[in-house]
Scaffold this motif. Structure first.
Motif, PDB file in Angstrom:
ATOM      1  N   GLY A  99       0.811  -1.208   0.000  1.00  0.00           N
ATOM      2  CA  GLY A  99       0.000   0.000   0.000  1.00  0.00           C
ATOM      3  C   GLY A  99       0.847   1.262   0.000  1.00  0.00           C
ATOM      4  N   ASP A 100       0.190   2.405   0.078  1.00  0.00           N
ATOM      5  CA  ASP A 100       0.914   3.675   0.131  1.00  0.00           C
ATOM      6  C   ASP A 100       1.706   3.824   1.419  1.00  0.00           C
ATOM      7  OD1 ASP A 100      -0.012   4.414  -2.343  1.00  0.00           O
ATOM      8  OD2 ASP A 100      -1.499   5.849  -1.597  1.00  0.00           O
ATOM      9  N   PHE A 101       1.218   3.209   2.487  1.00  0.00           N
ATOM     10  CA  PHE A 101       1.843   3.332   3.796  1.00  0.00           C
ATOM     11  C   PHE A 101       2.032   1.949   4.413  1.00  0.00           C
ATOM     12  CE2 PHE A 101      -0.779   7.172   3.126  1.00  0.00           C
ATOM     13  CZ  PHE A 101       0.238   8.116   3.083  1.00  0.00           C
ATOM     14  N   VAL A 102       2.750   1.898   5.522  1.00  0.00           N
ATOM     15  CA  VAL A 102       2.986   0.613   6.189  1.00  0.00           C
ATOM     16  C   VAL A 102       1.665  -0.068   6.529  1.00  0.00           C
ATOM     17  CG1 VAL A 102       3.936  -0.489   8.259  1.00  0.00           C
ATOM     18  CG2 VAL A 102       5.240   1.306   7.096  1.00  0.00           C
ATOM     19  N   CYS A 103       0.709   0.730   7.017  1.00  0.00           N
ATOM     20  CA  CYS A 103      -0.613   0.198   7.365  1.00  0.00           C
ATOM     21  C   CYS A 103      -1.616   0.427   6.238  1.00  0.00           C
ATOM     22  CB  CYS A 103      -1.109   0.810   8.672  1.00  0.00           C
ATOM     23  SG  CYS A 103      -0.133   0.353  10.116  1.00  0.00           S
ATOM     24  N   GLY A 104      -1.203   0.189   5.023  1.00  0.00           N
ATOM     25  CA  GLY A 104      -2.115   0.261   3.888  1.00  0.00           C
ATOM     26  C   GLY A 104      -2.365   1.668   3.405  1.00  0.00           C
ATOM     27  N   ASP A 105      -3.579   2.161   3.601  1.00  0.00           N
ATOM     28  CA  ASP A 105      -3.944   3.474   3.063  1.00  0.00           C
ATOM     29  C   ASP A 105      -3.913   4.580   4.103  1.00  0.00           C
ATOM     30  OD1 ASP A 105      -6.100   2.729   4.579  1.00  0.00           O
ATOM     31  OD2 ASP A 105      -7.610   3.052   3.019  1.00  0.00           O
ATOM     32  N   ARG A 106      -3.393   4.320   5.295  1.00  0.00           N
ATOM     33  CA  ARG A 106      -3.369   5.359   6.329  1.00  0.00           C
ATOM     34  C   ARG A 106      -1.952   5.572   6.855  1.00  0.00           C
ATOM     35  NH1 ARG A 106      -3.407   3.240  11.636  1.00  0.00           N
ATOM     36  NH2 ARG A 106      -3.557   0.971  11.652  1.00  0.00           N
ATOM     37  N   LEU A 107      -1.584   6.846   6.944  1.00  0.00           N
ATOM     38  CA  LEU A 107      -0.322   7.208   7.573  1.00  0.00           C
ATOM     39  C   LEU A 107      -0.386   6.846   9.047  1.00  0.00           C
ATOM     40  CD1 LEU A 107       2.405   8.903   7.271  1.00  0.00           C
ATOM     41  CD2 LEU A 107       1.067  10.745   8.339  1.00  0.00           C
ATOM     42  N   SER A 108       0.695   6.298   9.571  1.00  0.00           N
ATOM     43  CA  SER A 108       0.706   5.915  10.983  1.00  0.00           C
ATOM     44  C   SER A 108       2.073   6.180  11.601  1.00  0.00           C
ATOM     45  CB  SER A 108       0.348   4.428  11.148  1.00  0.00           C
ATOM     46  OG  SER A 108       1.450   3.618  10.772  1.00  0.00           O
ATOM     47  N   LEU A 109       2.136   5.973  12.884  1.00  0.00           N
ATOM     48  CA  LEU A 109       3.398   6.095  13.608  1.00  0.00           C
ATOM     49  C   LEU A 109       4.466   5.176  13.021  1.00  0.00           C
ATOM     50  CD1 LEU A 109       4.904   7.326  16.035  1.00  0.00           C
ATOM     51  CD2 LEU A 109       4.012   5.433  17.420  1.00  0.00           C
ATOM     52  N   ALA A 110       4.059   4.042  12.476  1.00  0.00           N
ATOM     53  CA  ALA A 110       5.021   3.114  11.883  1.00  0.00           C
ATOM     54  C   ALA A 110       5.762   3.770  10.722  1.00  0.00           C
ATOM     55  CB  ALA A 110       4.312   1.841  11.420  1.00  0.00           C
ATOM     56  N   ASP A 111       5.055   4.547   9.893  1.00  0.00           N
ATOM     57  CA  ASP A 111       5.703   5.251   8.785  1.00  0.00           C
ATOM     58  C   ASP A 111       6.693   6.287   9.290  1.00  0.00           C
ATOM     59  OD1 ASP A 111       4.129   4.313   6.290  1.00  0.00           O
ATOM     60  OD2 ASP A 111       2.537   4.908   7.667  1.00  0.00           O
ATOM     61  N   ILE A 112       6.292   7.043  10.309  1.00  0.00           N
ATOM     62  CA  ILE A 112       7.153   8.104  10.818  1.00  0.00           C
ATOM     63  C   ILE A 112       8.419   7.516  11.429  1.00  0.00           C
ATOM     64  CG2 ILE A 112       7.299   9.976  12.508  1.00  0.00           C
ATOM     65  CD1 ILE A 112       4.286  10.442  12.022  1.00  0.00           C
ATOM     66  N   LEU A 113       8.279   6.459  12.203  1.00  0.00           N
ATOM     67  CA  LEU A 113       9.440   5.784  12.785  1.00  0.00           C
ATOM     68  C   LEU A 113      10.376   5.281  11.694  1.00  0.00           C
ATOM     69  CD1 LEU A 113      10.930   4.519  15.251  1.00  0.00           C
ATOM     70  CD2 LEU A 113       9.466   2.512  14.938  1.00  0.00           C
ATOM     71  N   LEU A 114       9.827   4.554  10.739  1.00  0.00           N
ATOM     72  CA  LEU A 114      10.650   3.993   9.674  1.00  0.00           C
ATOM     73  C   LEU A 114      11.327   5.091   8.868  1.00  0.00           C
ATOM     74  CD1 LEU A 114      11.574   1.469   8.109  1.00  0.00           C
ATOM     75  CD2 LEU A 114       9.465   1.653   6.755  1.00  0.00           C
ATOM     76  N   PHE A 115      10.597   6.136   8.535  1.00  0.00           N
ATOM     77  CA  PHE A 115      11.141   7.229   7.736  1.00  0.00           C
ATOM     78  C   PHE A 115      12.340   7.875   8.428  1.00  0.00           C
ATOM     79  CE2 PHE A 115      11.205  11.806   6.749  1.00  0.00           C
ATOM     80  CZ  PHE A 115      11.409  11.764   5.373  1.00  0.00           C
ATOM     81  N   CYS A 116      12.196   8.193   9.695  1.00  0.00           N
ATOM     82  CA  CYS A 116      13.279   8.877  10.394  1.00  0.00           C
ATOM     83  C   CYS A 116      14.538   8.032  10.461  1.00  0.00           C
ATOM     84  CB  CYS A 116      12.821   9.282  11.795  1.00  0.00           C
ATOM     85  SG  CYS A 116      11.580  10.601  11.783  1.00  0.00           S
TER      86      CYS A 116
END
Length: 203
Positions: free
Chosen positions: A152-169
């Motif tokens: 998906g677009d984000f780790v949790c599919g279609d929603r931005l989450s803390l998982a994306d922010i952690l991974l990105f940083c």
């Protein structure tokens, strides 16, 4: 409330969370290069010496980045970065734990034992330099494993989450310390562009 900030991926993750939620706090920057976090008043407040931390109005301390994010989510539930349902929150927390233990800690410990050794040696126990190189190789494999699972677009599919922010940083930090996204990744490059385009990425 007061935010104790510093350089590094951990404080950046909390800054991104605050930016996504529109939260601003009085901030004091801790010079971790000079070891300010390992002495004086700071180490009394945060025994691990880690940054960042929140000092609440009653003087109590909230530390550890995922705990700080959870606390901020409770105070400012919208926009939700952990989730609005038990199922969403469970999914986010699952991926945060997988990413944190499998990639972030491994990559960071590899850095501390190698390029970061002059800064961290003597502050706390480090792996050997050769083990550090092995940790970096393991972190790269973990990223490729994660990359293969995502669609998906984000780790949790279609929603931005803390998982994306952690991974990105941590992906961004890795790229700065000789641990770029490994060749062969197919999901991570486009995902990275999506997160980097968000205003919070400048936090």
């Amino acid at each position: 409330m007061k935010f104790y900030d510093s350089i590094g991926p951990n404080p950046r993750m909390v800054r991104m969370v605050m930016a996504e939620k529109g939260v601003t706090l009085p901030t004091e920057t801790i010079d971790i290069r000079a070891g300010v976090n390992r002495s004086g008043d700071y180490i009394k407040k945060v025994p691990t010496g880690g940054t960042p931390a929140l000092e609440l109005d009653d003087g109590s301390i909230v530390s550890e980045i995922t705990v700080i994010a959870e606390y901020l989510e409770e105070l400012h539930p919208a926009p939700a970065l952990i989730g609005t349902t038990p199922e969403q929150r469970a999914e986010t927390r699952k991926w945060v734990r997988i990413i944190d233990l499998g990639y972030c800690e491994t990559m960071a410990n590899g850095f501390r034992a190698t390029q970061g050794r002059p800064m961290f040696d003597g502050r706390f126990p480090l792996a050997s330099k050769s083990a550090g190189e092995e940790l970096k190789a393991i972190a790269a494999k973990k990223l490729l494993w994660l990359d293969a699972l995502m669609s998906g677009d984000f780790v949790c599919g279609d929603r931005l989450s803390l998982a994306d922010i952690l991974l990105f940083c941590f992906v961004e930090f890795g790229a700065q310390v000789g641990q770029p996204v490994p060749a062969g990744a197919t999901w991570l490059p486009a995902w990275h562009q999506r997160i980097a385009a968000r205003p919070s990425a400048a936090a």
